[in-house]
Design an enzyme around this catalytic site. Sequence first.
Site, PDB file in Angstrom:
ATOM      1  N   LYS B 177      16.196 -18.594  -0.932  1.00  0.00           N
ATOM      2  CA  LYS B 177      17.545 -18.042  -1.093  1.00  0.00           C
ATOM      3  C   LYS B 177      17.359 -16.535  -1.097  1.00  0.00           C
ATOM      4  O   LYS B 177      16.826 -15.969  -2.047  1.00  0.00           O
ATOM      5  CB  LYS B 177      18.148 -18.546  -2.415  1.00  0.00           C
ATOM      6  CG  LYS B 177      19.664 -18.696  -2.421  1.00  0.00           C
ATOM      7  CD  LYS B 177      20.421 -17.384  -2.291  1.00  0.00           C
ATOM      8  CE  LYS B 177      20.671 -16.744  -3.650  1.00  0.00           C
ATOM      9  NZ  LYS B 177      21.141 -15.343  -3.537  1.00  0.00           N
ATOM     10  N   ARG B 236      19.078 -11.703 -15.923  1.00  0.00           N
ATOM     11  CA  ARG B 236      18.954 -12.666 -17.010  1.00  0.00           C
ATOM     12  C   ARG B 236      20.141 -13.619 -17.091  1.00  0.00           C
ATOM     13  O   ARG B 236      19.966 -14.825 -17.229  1.00  0.00           O
ATOM     14  CB  ARG B 236      18.819 -11.879 -18.318  1.00  0.00           C
ATOM     15  CG  ARG B 236      18.669 -12.669 -19.573  1.00  0.00           C
ATOM     16  CD  ARG B 236      18.164 -11.718 -20.625  1.00  0.00           C
ATOM     17  NE  ARG B 236      18.263 -12.216 -21.984  1.00  0.00           N
ATOM     18  CZ  ARG B 236      17.832 -11.526 -23.039  1.00  0.00           C
ATOM     19  NH1 ARG B 236      17.284 -10.331 -22.867  1.00  0.00           N
ATOM     20  NH2 ARG B 236      17.934 -12.012 -24.258  1.00  0.00           N
ATOM     21  N   GLU B 256      11.786 -15.289 -14.099  1.00  0.00           N
ATOM     22  CA  GLU B 256      11.438 -13.992 -14.663  1.00  0.00           C
ATOM     23  C   GLU B 256      12.750 -13.275 -14.875  1.00  0.00           C
ATOM     24  O   GLU B 256      13.475 -12.991 -13.908  1.00  0.00           O
ATOM     25  CB  GLU B 256      10.545 -13.237 -13.689  1.00  0.00           C
ATOM     26  CG  GLU B 256       9.955 -11.993 -14.318  1.00  0.00           C
ATOM     27  CD  GLU B 256       9.494 -11.016 -13.263  1.00  0.00           C
ATOM     28  OE1 GLU B 256       8.800 -11.424 -12.335  1.00  0.00           O
ATOM     29  OE2 GLU B 256       9.881  -9.844 -13.393  1.00  0.00           O
ATOM     30  N   CYS B 293      10.424  -4.540 -12.770  1.00  0.00           N
ATOM     31  CA  CYS B 293      10.457  -5.455 -13.915  1.00  0.00           C
ATOM     32  C   CYS B 293       9.589  -4.924 -15.041  1.00  0.00           C
ATOM     33  O   CYS B 293       9.788  -5.241 -16.205  1.00  0.00           O
ATOM     34  CB  CYS B 293       9.933  -6.837 -13.541  1.00  0.00           C
ATOM     35  SG  CYS B 293      10.252  -7.328 -11.869  1.00  0.00           S
TER      36      CYS B 293
END
Lengths: 525, 525
Positions: B177, B236, B256, B293
């Site tokens: 995706k 998130r 993650e 990140c």
Amino acid sequence: MTHPVLINGAWVASETAETFQAINPTTQETLPGVFPLSPWSEIDKAIQAASDVAKEVRGWPGSRFAEFLNAYADEIEARADDLVAAAHAETALPVSPRLKDGELPRTTNQLRQAAEAAETGSWRSPIIDTATGIRSVLGPIGPVVVFGPNNFPFAFNGIAGGDFAAAIAAGNPVIAKGHSSHPDTTRIFGEAVVAAIQKTNMPKALVQLIYRTSHEDGYKLVSDQRIAASGYTGARHTGLKLKAAADAAGKPFYAELSSINPVFILQGALAERADAIADDFSGSCLMGTGQFCTNPGMVIVPAGSEGEAFVKSVAERFQNAAVGTMLGEGVQKSFAHGIETLKKAGAVVETGGEPGGGNGFCYQNTLLTVPGSLYLKNPEVFQTEAFGNGSLVVLADDVDQMKAIAESLEGNLTGCVYSDTAGADDDAYRIVEPALRTKVGRLLNDKMPTGVAVSAAMNHGGPFPATGHPGFTAVGLPTSAARFGMLMCYDNVRPNRLPEILQDKNPSSATWRRVDGQWTTDDVS
Amino acid sequence: MTHPVLINGAWVASETAETFQAINPTTQETLPGVFPLSPWSEIDKAIQAASDVAKEVRGWPGSRFAEFLNAYADEIEARADDLVAAAHAETALPVSPRLKDGELPRTTNQLRQAAEAAETGSWRSPIIDTATGIRSVLGPIGPVVVFGPNNFPFAFNGIAGGDFAAAIAAGNPVIAKGHSSHPDTTRIFGEAVVAAIQKTNMPKALVQLIYRTSHEDGYKLVSDQRIAASGYTGARHTGLKLKAAADAAGKPFYAELSSINPVFILQGALAERADAIADDFSGSCLMGTGQFCTNPGMVIVPAGSEGEAFVKSVAERFQNAAVGTMLGEGVQKSFAHGIETLKKAGAVVETGGEPGGGNGFCYQNTLLTVPGSLYLKNPEVFQTEAFGNGSLVVLADDVDQMKAIAESLEGNLTGCVYSDTAGADDDAYRIVEPALRTKVGRLLNDKMPTGVAVSAAMNHGGPFPATGHPGFTAVGLPTSAARFGMLMCYDNVRPNRLPEILQDKNPSSATWRRVDGQWTTDDVS
């Protein structure tokens, strides 16, 4: 008087007014011990004490946990008679060989294997990459909650069994939730734990014990921020609710939930040795009144005269075998419900099919059959788990239908294929096996699944809904301990600050480490 | 014309009327490519094709997947100019060194390391127990869905990045995706994939590509019974919703999600080399406009004159550094929202704090401070992730307060400690490190966390909410591939029916196996 709970190293009177008592499944009489349902205030104290212990033991060498596990195995052996008597009264499982000569030695053996894993760090997968200066190793995950099931009062007990041994081997404190059906057995383990903690100078809250919680408090427990992970073996319905609570909080929840353990018997095997296989299957299916996670609950055989003869032959064995006592009323009811569900869907009773036939809580040894074509119209319902001394035989038209049945399966702990020894089934095996392989954690040949060896190569696990994650095993050291580890990476950390197991000098010649892609017990040169 | 999607080996016109276009973050102009939002009917076809491929490739040797991965790396290099141009237009990330000389070589290197892991089976942990006749090994888990993030158009792209490489190395088909912010980059990867599949004769649906789905279809996709697992790197909020859907279906979901990557700078380090650390920190925090990140989003320094001087020194560097362009309007808004949240909670702006200052979507380089005592009154809010070119400095009164701050942390990908080189900080390190260690996947000394080496010892992972499970890494072969394996145990299986890697004869001298507790490349004797 209500038995106390073991919180922070002391046996303390529970704060509750709510209690329960176990029932002797054979006599159906209530046993004398009165046990508490712990309120949240009490559970909260246990969580806090476990959280404090996890901080206290950070960085302790595995040898400390090994000493405790070995001492605990000794204490259990010293209490063997008490444990066996209590477990027999609470579960109706036979004293010998099952409890005394089978499950108890298995349990202490497992604890000692866990001690070895803790001592050598064999569960930790140390990896050293000298080119980048990066090193990693599994370390303790933090406080673990263990829920034991009803069917193994020793080997899977929350305070003595496989998940317990694995969590302690990984250096974690444990809050054990005893199963309500055998609280007195669990209490005796608690006494042995306290003795072992004292003898080995471990933190007094390393192991704590509660007997029962409300459902809501169970969800709060597994999702509490101070708890790191849980191990659960038991009913699917309850396990899924606990898992959902833990998942939402991002807490690993290792659950063993249900399995019907399909057994495929190929044409040649039946032609070659139908009687031997019927013996094998009947023994495996009725052992322990069928109350094993790995009980063969579904058997797929070729339709036709040989398959029908096999069914008759097994039915005779079921009729001739004594009907065992079940673990409790709940198990009996649930088994009856499972059988009724299969019957309603179209399965035919070949033998059994009614409650009774033995002592106490019991149900006739039950064999059902269903044609493969009917099974395939409703595979979900025909996979209903009937946990107990019964099994469903699916009569398959041909090998392709066997394959379709394998493809229709949910995740299971085990799957077996019986084939003839001369090779006549080899083509059929090559068709059925690939479909079955991805549905089961453990694939067997010519062997029933009920024995679960404590081996590093064992997989007592499998795809959902057998368990919650197909990558982990609940049995077999050192592999099972890895579930209760977190991956700790050290990047550019000064050599003297590394955990001993990652320093250039290997702390033990028994410790394997992967250094620059090569597994070795040598120091880093 | 709307770009087609890659389903079952063919570029097919999407069945949808709904489309989207990417935006050039520098010019803020809409880019010409029109891409579809795939409806469920289309996603369903991709799932079915992936499921069929998983069955087709069961038991294929790892070398087949290795050939594909190597060929794909070659194809990517052949399209390097196109990829860099597309990614630069869609992300505003600098052409050089970032995209051309950093991320692209990293990506092909990662694919080639994955090829090696596939070839040697180094990710599979084969275990052979000769005494019990039980052998186990990780095998392919089944069809994997990979969701890539916005911030690494190459190295974490759903069709080319770390999760992709790991899933393919483990022998699984992938449904990628693409991230909506860089669809044209992703499309070019899709073309390279098709070429590599053809050159290596792999199943045409080994890799499929869709660009966007509705939220609801995303939940259906990750929880579909034919899908085995998912990898997700991204926001998130979205990740947690997908994870909940996958969890409920018992499907591993490797996510993650977020991380503020705390950096503790001890007193002695500041006294010894404040300027060097300020350089280090500013560089790390502003690199890639802070959109990593592992960006250091929180720095804990001792309060007092040295800490204040450090803040001033960093603030100057932030003012003097160019303001980078952000990946998109969403990132800018989300960063602004994070900064506002911190300000409202009481953080003081030392520099920056307003949108603008550069080209396109941008926000000033921003440094905030908060006293440790105020932080500890509201640690959750002060851990709000502001993803971008900013950081929060917490001024700690003393080492005990630093420890309390470490204890207050959520799970993070990384945590760093800077200490002086002469040992003056050793006592403080021993207080802070144990608290920090269990909160982070990777612990660093004297080094900023933004570099994530592709090393077997790397942990790009960590406790929730950094990821969904603290036992796994998303970067670093062969370890990352184990996430996409299921544990397959063989019990009493006839020798010629075992997978090659578990047979007595080791198929490759490069393959390590644990035989009776000893790691070896030898045959079983």
